[in-house]
Design an enzyme around this catalytic site. Structure first.
Site, PDB file in Angstrom:
ATOM      1  N   SER A 146       0.857  -1.177   0.000  1.00 44.36           N
ATOM      2  CA  SER A 146       0.000   0.000   0.000  1.00 44.36           C
ATOM      3  C   SER A 146       0.898   1.233   0.000  1.00 44.36           C
ATOM      4  O   SER A 146       1.698   1.420   0.919  1.00 44.36           O
ATOM      5  CB  SER A 146      -0.884  -0.047   1.252  1.00 44.36           C
ATOM      6  OG  SER A 146      -1.656   1.120   1.372  1.00 44.36           O
ATOM      7  N   LYS A 172      -0.863  -0.820  -4.519  1.00 44.04           N
ATOM      8  CA  LYS A 172      -2.102  -0.099  -4.193  1.00 44.04           C
ATOM      9  C   LYS A 172      -1.728   1.352  -3.937  1.00 44.04           C
ATOM     10  O   LYS A 172      -0.889   1.632  -3.078  1.00 44.04           O
ATOM     11  CB  LYS A 172      -2.750  -0.744  -2.965  1.00 44.04           C
ATOM     12  CG  LYS A 172      -3.738   0.115  -2.193  1.00 44.04           C
ATOM     13  CD  LYS A 172      -4.516  -0.728  -1.193  1.00 44.04           C
ATOM     14  CE  LYS A 172      -4.736  -0.001   0.129  1.00 44.04           C
ATOM     15  NZ  LYS A 172      -5.433  -0.831   1.120  1.00 44.04           N
ATOM     16  N   LYS A 174      -2.811   5.002  -2.624  1.00 47.99           N
ATOM     17  CA  LYS A 174      -3.799   5.764  -1.867  1.00 47.99           C
ATOM     18  C   LYS A 174      -4.170   6.984  -2.710  1.00 47.99           C
ATOM     19  O   LYS A 174      -3.279   7.633  -3.278  1.00 47.99           O
ATOM     20  CB  LYS A 174      -3.199   6.213  -0.530  1.00 47.99           C
ATOM     21  CG  LYS A 174      -2.964   5.057   0.439  1.00 47.99           C
ATOM     22  CD  LYS A 174      -4.296   4.524   0.949  1.00 47.99           C
ATOM     23  CE  LYS A 174      -4.091   3.566   2.111  1.00 47.99           C
ATOM     24  NZ  LYS A 174      -5.387   3.081   2.634  1.00 47.99           N
ATOM     25  N   ASP A 200      -7.040   3.113  -3.416  1.00 44.06           N
ATOM     26  CA  ASP A 200      -7.820   3.124  -2.172  1.00 44.06           C
ATOM     27  C   ASP A 200      -8.112   4.565  -1.779  1.00 44.06           C
ATOM     28  O   ASP A 200      -7.196   5.344  -1.500  1.00 44.06           O
ATOM     29  CB  ASP A 200      -7.026   2.424  -1.055  1.00 44.06           C
ATOM     30  CG  ASP A 200      -7.822   2.290   0.242  1.00 44.06           C
ATOM     31  OD1 ASP A 200      -8.984   2.746   0.293  1.00 44.06           O
ATOM     32  OD2 ASP A 200      -7.268   1.727   1.209  1.00 44.06           O
ATOM     33  N   GLU A 225     -10.952   0.809  -4.006  1.00 50.47           N
ATOM     34  CA  GLU A 225     -11.328   0.454  -2.637  1.00 50.47           C
ATOM     35  C   GLU A 225     -12.004   1.641  -1.956  1.00 50.47           C
ATOM     36  O   GLU A 225     -11.482   2.759  -1.988  1.00 50.47           O
ATOM     37  CB  GLU A 225     -10.036   0.054  -1.899  1.00 50.47           C
ATOM     38  CG  GLU A 225     -10.214  -0.432  -0.477  1.00 50.47           C
ATOM     39  CD  GLU A 225      -8.871  -0.865   0.134  1.00 50.47           C
ATOM     40  OE1 GLU A 225      -7.887  -1.080  -0.610  1.00 50.47           O
ATOM     41  OE2 GLU A 225      -8.802  -0.969   1.372  1.00 50.47           O
ATOM     42  N   ASP A 250     -13.948  -1.666   2.157  1.00 51.49           N
ATOM     43  CA  ASP A 250     -13.067  -1.843   3.312  1.00 51.49           C
ATOM     44  C   ASP A 250     -13.873  -1.365   4.524  1.00 51.49           C
ATOM     45  O   ASP A 250     -14.569  -2.155   5.178  1.00 51.49           O
ATOM     46  CB  ASP A 250     -11.776  -1.038   3.081  1.00 51.49           C
ATOM     47  CG  ASP A 250     -10.834  -0.993   4.281  1.00 51.49           C
ATOM     48  OD1 ASP A 250     -11.194  -1.481   5.358  1.00 51.49           O
ATOM     49  OD2 ASP A 250      -9.715  -0.442   4.157  1.00 51.49           O
ATOM     50  N   LYS A 274     -10.256  -7.285   6.552  1.00 53.50           N
ATOM     51  CA  LYS A 274      -9.256  -6.811   7.498  1.00 53.50           C
ATOM     52  C   LYS A 274      -9.702  -7.372   8.843  1.00 53.50           C
ATOM     53  O   LYS A 274     -10.700  -6.913   9.407  1.00 53.50           O
ATOM     54  CB  LYS A 274      -9.282  -5.289   7.491  1.00 53.50           C
ATOM     55  CG  LYS A 274      -7.996  -4.643   7.864  1.00 53.50           C
ATOM     56  CD  LYS A 274      -8.108  -3.136   7.779  1.00 53.50           C
ATOM     57  CE  LYS A 274      -7.737  -2.589   6.426  1.00 53.50           C
ATOM     58  NZ  LYS A 274      -7.728  -1.120   6.385  1.00 53.50           N
ATOM     59  N   GLY A 302      -4.698  -4.712   5.824  1.00 56.38           N
ATOM     60  CA  GLY A 302      -3.843  -4.604   7.004  1.00 56.38           C
ATOM     61  C   GLY A 302      -4.020  -3.282   7.715  1.00 56.38           C
ATOM     62  O   GLY A 302      -4.655  -2.356   7.197  1.00 56.38           O
TER      63      GLY A 302
HETATM   64  O1  OSB Z   1      -7.447   1.564   4.101  1.00 56.44           O
HETATM   65  O2  OSB Z   1      -6.381  -0.250   3.892  1.00 56.44           O
HETATM   66  C1  OSB Z   1      -6.512   0.848   4.422  1.00 56.44           C
HETATM   67  C2  OSB Z   1      -3.581   1.457   6.778  1.00 56.44           C
HETATM   68  C3  OSB Z   1      -4.224   2.063   7.830  1.00 56.44           C
HETATM   69  C4  OSB Z   1      -5.569   2.300   7.754  1.00 56.44           C
HETATM   70  C5  OSB Z   1      -6.276   1.932   6.615  1.00 56.44           C
HETATM   71  C6  OSB Z   1      -5.641   1.303   5.557  1.00 56.44           C
HETATM   72  C7  OSB Z   1      -4.265   1.099   5.620  1.00 56.44           C
HETATM   73  C8  OSB Z   1      -3.480   0.545   4.541  1.00 56.44           C
HETATM   74  C9  OSB Z   1      -2.167  -0.140   4.876  1.00 56.44           C
HETATM   75  O3  OSB Z   1      -3.770   0.669   3.370  1.00 56.44           O
HETATM   76  C10 OSB Z   1      -2.297  -1.595   4.893  1.00 56.44           C
HETATM   77  C11 OSB Z   1      -1.073  -2.289   5.433  1.00 56.44           C
HETATM   78  O4  OSB Z   1      -0.110  -2.473   4.689  1.00 56.44           O
HETATM   79  O5  OSB Z   1      -1.081  -2.650   6.628  1.00 56.44           O
HETATM   80 MG    MG Z   2      -8.584   0.596   2.683  1.00 56.96          MG
END
Ligand code: OSB
Ligand code: MG
Length: 377
Positions: A146, A172, A174, A200, A225, A250, A274, A302
């Site tokens: 991510s 992924k 953001k 995402d 996402e 999510d 998650k 995660g």
């Molecule tokens: O939206 O998936 C998410 C981290 C913190 C809060 C929300 C998200 C995330 C991540 C990181 O995208 C996922 C990871 O590598 O742990």
């Molecule tokens: Mg997410």
């Protein structure tokens, strides 16, 4: 198991680089690690056992309603006392934690943390790995990463290039309003269409943005996402009709029931499972089973887990229905030093631990350096 004590530690572990999403920038991971001690019934009487859990919460309630100080109070004031009371009436097992805590509304991440610790303790006591308990047969899982919102496009391209050279099999990005079409177009231009790519939004858009989001369709993304708000299931279903990019939920999915609703409404064709967000690994498995039965793809998300949660996520993601690479990166994606033996990426994959319980060894000396508070419950 019968709980004797729960050691709750609050940690602040620095991140190797800031992690920016549409809702905040994380510079450190502020989490809780629980160590539950107690006994399980063995063939020759009670056996002492210990298990570890981790809370998915962040410092502030911006991703979801939970936050670490609140989770700490929740565990101290409600969850652990309720389980203690429950075990005096009937035997407690990882599988009964959910029903024992059901009357306490919400707080999925706090509930997940204590269920995890009990599950790990029970599995360790019987010498069974979490992967085997789940019925997961794969011994390694594909590793996705991510990528946070960056200061510039050149910086993004450098970051993505670096992850690709480490072997990550899925990227992924953001996104947020103002950082969406341009970064996706730039990554496609630089690295081509063979890179499995997804985005995402962490709930940063509304249905008014449908036209804009439709521009993502030309980039052949695996999925988008959580484009809309947590409680916008109906609007996600509407959006799905105007996009060719699959919608993945999510934040909207906090239980198997939420997943069933989303599937019924056509609000998601993919689900990010998650475990912490849905109240634990047992509910996560139920969502996996439900999605598989409906032909919905799932992948494991995660919360910047330490080695404890990362180990459990890897085992879950080894189940057959996890058909897309998860956000299960190597420990060094977030941490210079993990609090267990580190997870490493090899040939684009992370190995599923095979030892008893989650199969990792928390290092209390390392944890000590990141500990900002400890209490015994
Ligand atoms: O939206 O998936 C998410 C981290 C913190 C809060 C929300 C998200 C995330 C991540 C990181 O995208 C996922 C990871 O590598 O742990
Ligand atoms: Mg997410």
């Amino acid at each position: 198991m019968h709980i004797e004590s729960v050691e709750l530690r609050e940690l602040r572990i620095p991140l190797v680089s800031p992690f920016t999403t549409s809702f905040s920038t994380q510079l450190e991971r502020n989490t809780l690690v629980l160590k539950v001690s107690g006994t399980t019934d063995g063939p020759n009487g009670p056996v002492e056992t210990v298990g570890w859990g981790e809370c998915g919460s962040l410092s502030d309630p911006y991703y979801n309603s939970e936050y670490t100080a609140g989770a700490r109070a929740m565990l101290r004031e409600y969850l652990v006392p309720t389980l203690r009371k429950s075990q005096s009436d009937q035997p407690l097992t990882a599988e009964t934690v959910g029903s024992a805590l059901h009357h306490i509304v919400g707080h999925q991440m706090s509930k997940s943390a204590i269920e995890m610790a009990i599950l790990d303790a029970e599995l360790r006591a019987r010498g069974q790995s979490f992967a085997r308990y789940l019925g997961a047969t794969r011994t390694r899982v594909p590793s996705g990463v991510s990528v946070g919102i960056q200061d510039s496009i050149p910086q993004l391209l450098e970051t993505v290039g670096n992850y690709l050279s480490q072997g990550y099999v899925r990227i992924k990005l953001k996104i947020k309003p103002g950082w969406d079409i341009a970064p996706v177009a730039a990554v496609r231009k630089e690295f081509g269409y063979d890179v499995p790519l997804q985005v995402d939004a962490n709930a940063a858009y509304t249905l008014v943005d449908a036209q804009l989001l439709r521009r993502l369709d030309e980039f052949a993304l695996l999925l988008i996402e959580q484009p809309l708000a947590e409680d916008d299931l109906v609007q996600h279903a509407k959006l799905a009709q105007s996009l060719s990019t699959p919608i993945c939920l999510d934040e909207s999915v906090e239980s198997a029931k939420d997943a069933a609703d989303a599937i019924t409404l056509g609000a998601a064709s993919v689900i990010n499972i998650k475990p912490s967000r849905v109240g634990g690994y047992l509910e996560a498995k139920r969502i996996h089973d439900l999605a598989s039965a409906h032909g919905i793809s799932v992948w494991c998300g995660g919360m910047l887990e330490t080695g404890i949660g990362r180990a459990a996520n890897a085992a879950l993601a080894a189940l057959d229905g996890f058909t897309l690479p998860g956000d299960i990166s190597a420990s060094d994606r977030f941490y210079k030093e993990d609090i267990t033996e580190p997870f490493v990426i090899e040939d684009g994959h992370i190995s599923v631990p095979q030892g008893p319980g989650f199969g990792v060894t928390p290092r209390e000396d390392v944890m000590e350096r990141f500990t900002v508070g400890t209490e015994i419950l």
